[in-house]
Design an enzyme around this catalytic site. Structure first.
Site, PDB file in Angstrom:
ATOM      1  N   HIS A   1       7.396 -49.163  21.557  1.00 41.33           N
ATOM      2  CA  HIS A   1       8.698 -49.783  21.296  1.00 41.33           C
ATOM      3  C   HIS A   1       9.729 -49.256  22.319  1.00 41.33           C
ATOM      4  CE1 HIS A   1      12.064 -50.813  18.295  1.00 41.33           C
ATOM      5  NE2 HIS A   1      12.660 -50.060  19.182  1.00 41.33           N
ATOM      6  N   GLU A   2       9.769 -47.941  22.470  1.00 39.33           N
ATOM      7  CA  GLU A   2      10.739 -47.337  23.395  1.00 39.33           C
ATOM      8  C   GLU A   2      10.409 -47.690  24.847  1.00 39.33           C
ATOM      9  OE1 GLU A   2      13.491 -46.016  22.451  1.00 39.33           O
ATOM     10  OE2 GLU A   2      12.911 -46.129  20.346  1.00 39.33           O
TER      11      GLU A   2
ATOM     12  N   HIS B   1      11.847 -50.931  25.790  1.00 36.55           N
ATOM     13  CA  HIS B   1      13.272 -50.798  26.148  1.00 36.55           C
ATOM     14  C   HIS B   1      13.406 -50.276  27.579  1.00 36.55           C
ATOM     15  CE1 HIS B   1      14.996 -51.501  22.248  1.00 36.55           C
ATOM     16  NE2 HIS B   1      14.467 -50.435  21.677  1.00 36.55           N
TER      17      HIS B   1
ATOM     18  N   ASP C   1      18.973 -51.071  17.325  1.00 34.20           N
ATOM     19  CA  ASP C   1      18.937 -52.082  18.384  1.00 34.20           C
ATOM     20  C   ASP C   1      19.747 -53.317  17.984  1.00 34.20           C
ATOM     21  OD1 ASP C   1      17.195 -50.523  19.896  1.00 34.20           O
ATOM     22  OD2 ASP C   1      15.471 -51.275  18.778  1.00 34.20           O
TER      23      ASP C   1
HETATM   24 ZN    ZN Z   1      14.607 -49.752  19.698  1.00 34.35          ZN
END
Ligand code: ZN
Length: 378
Positions: free
Chosen positions: A75-76, A79, A176
């Site tokens: 997930h990170e 980003h 987010d």
């Molecule tokens: Zn996030």
């Protein structure tokens, strides 16, 4: 982030774990392995029902928690990679007690980019969760214990990734969803008003969540507090960053620097402080800065020693210097990280100025008055 252990690099991005993570990993292992989690929406969320010994349950719980945090890392990473594509510099990814955080070196100004950057994280989690769903349905009623274990693992990863996506889409800073909301609003009403609106929405959600948590689930209060404080922090740093935009250290520093030699005694230093009303001085020996001395260093020296104690004995040797071209906002962050109140400004090893936190705060106040941006104090 402080107190983090560096584990490695992925695509050139360093990733670290915060020490809180060392406690949360065994905690998750125990929860996943033993606690009889009520199965939600048909998902199986633990290994407690299986006819296996406790060390095996603990081992499976540990594997599940490592898989879960790997999913958080993905997930990170989403980003980070999107941020890099937009030209941002990433200083690292840190996994900590609430999940993960991507550290971007500069505050995003490009609001549309920020929205996409924020969106790809939950999107990644959602994709992982949804892709695992059919696998879970295929394996769920298998008669073999081995396949059962894999099925439960898949079920847990599917559920928690979808939960992670949902949780991160809450439109409140620092989730987010808060960034997505701001980016959406910024195109219509501008960055600062958009930040303010997103902060208000975030705080309102946090308060609602805390009230709901008070009656139904005490953990929600903790999450609400995290969101509330995150919203406040975001508001402050956005407004400060925006107000100080374009201001460099050269604009706020004092160039006429008064220095002291290491051989000066404390009494003389105190006289100088009273006369000149500075509270900190660079200590210079043979044209080289060897330390910095402040009023704080003098405290604790008994008055009877004021004529015998020299500046060189009490000064701090931890001299942090910056160039005059760095943004004032970065200097504020350096001072906060190092827990110091002033920075020396050096150019080619030569001392050309000194800048204190109050110099920057004063500039911040003047600018915010000029622009009509109320910053608040604290
Ligand atoms: Zn996030």
């Amino acid at each position: 982030m402080r107190s983090s252990i560096r584990l490695g690099r992925i695509k050139g991005i360093p990733f670290k774990v915060h020490i809180s993570f060392l406690f949360i990993l065994p905690f998750f292992a125990i929860v996943f392995g033993f606690t009889h989690v009520p199965d939600i929406l048909g998902f199986q969320l633990g290994f407690d029902n299986l006819p296996i010994s406790w060390p095996v349950k603990l081992g499976l719980g540990l594997i599940a928690s490592i898989l879960f945090f790997t999913a958080v890392l993905l997930h990170e990473l989403a980003h980070s990679l999107m941020a890099i594509r937009h030209g941002y510099k990433i200083s690292g990814i840190t996994l900590f007690i609430f999940g993960g955080a991507t550290e971007i070196e500069r505050q995003p100004k490009d609001a549309v980019g920020e929205g996409i950057m924020a969106f790809v994280g939950p999107a990644t989690s959602l994709i992982i969760g949804v892709v695992l769903l059919p696998i879970w349905f295929l394996l769920r009623d298998a008669p073999s214990l081995g396949i059962n274990i894999i099925a439960i693992m898949v079920s847990m990863m599917s559920f928690y990734n979808i939960l992670l996506a949902g949780f991160n889409l809450i439109p409140a800073f620092p989730m987010d969803g808060g960034r997505i909301l701001r980016s959406f609003l910024a195109r219509r009403i501008g960055f600062i008003p958009a930040t303010r609106t997103a902060v208000v929405v975030g705080k309102a959600i946090a308060i609602g969540m805390a009230i709901f948590g008070f009656f139904y689930n005490i953990w929600l209060i903790l999450i609400a507090l995290f969101i509330y404080l995150g919203a406040k922090e975001e508001e402050k740093s956005t407004l400060i960053g925006h107000t100080l935009e374009g201001i460099t250290i050269g604009n706020v520093m004092t160039s006429d620097v008064s220095v002291v030699p290491p051989t000066m005694v404390v009494r003389e230093l105190l006289d100088k402080i009273m006369m000149e009303r500075h509270i900190g001085y660079p200590v210079v020996h043979n044209d080289h800065v060897v330390g910095i001395v402040t009023l704080h260093d003098v405290q604790g020296i008994p008055a009877s020693h004021h004529y015998t104690t020299e500046v060189g004995q009490i000064m701090s040797r931890n001299v942090v210097s910056v160039g005059q071209d760095i943004p004032a906002m970065d200097a504020l962050q350096i001072m906060a990280r190092q827990r110091i109140g002033r920075l020396l400004v050096m150019e080619d090893q030569i001392l050309i100025g000194i800048v204190t936190r109050s110099d920057i705060i004063r500039m911040l106040e003047i600018r915010s008055m000029e622009r009509g941006i109320p910053l608040g104090r604290g």
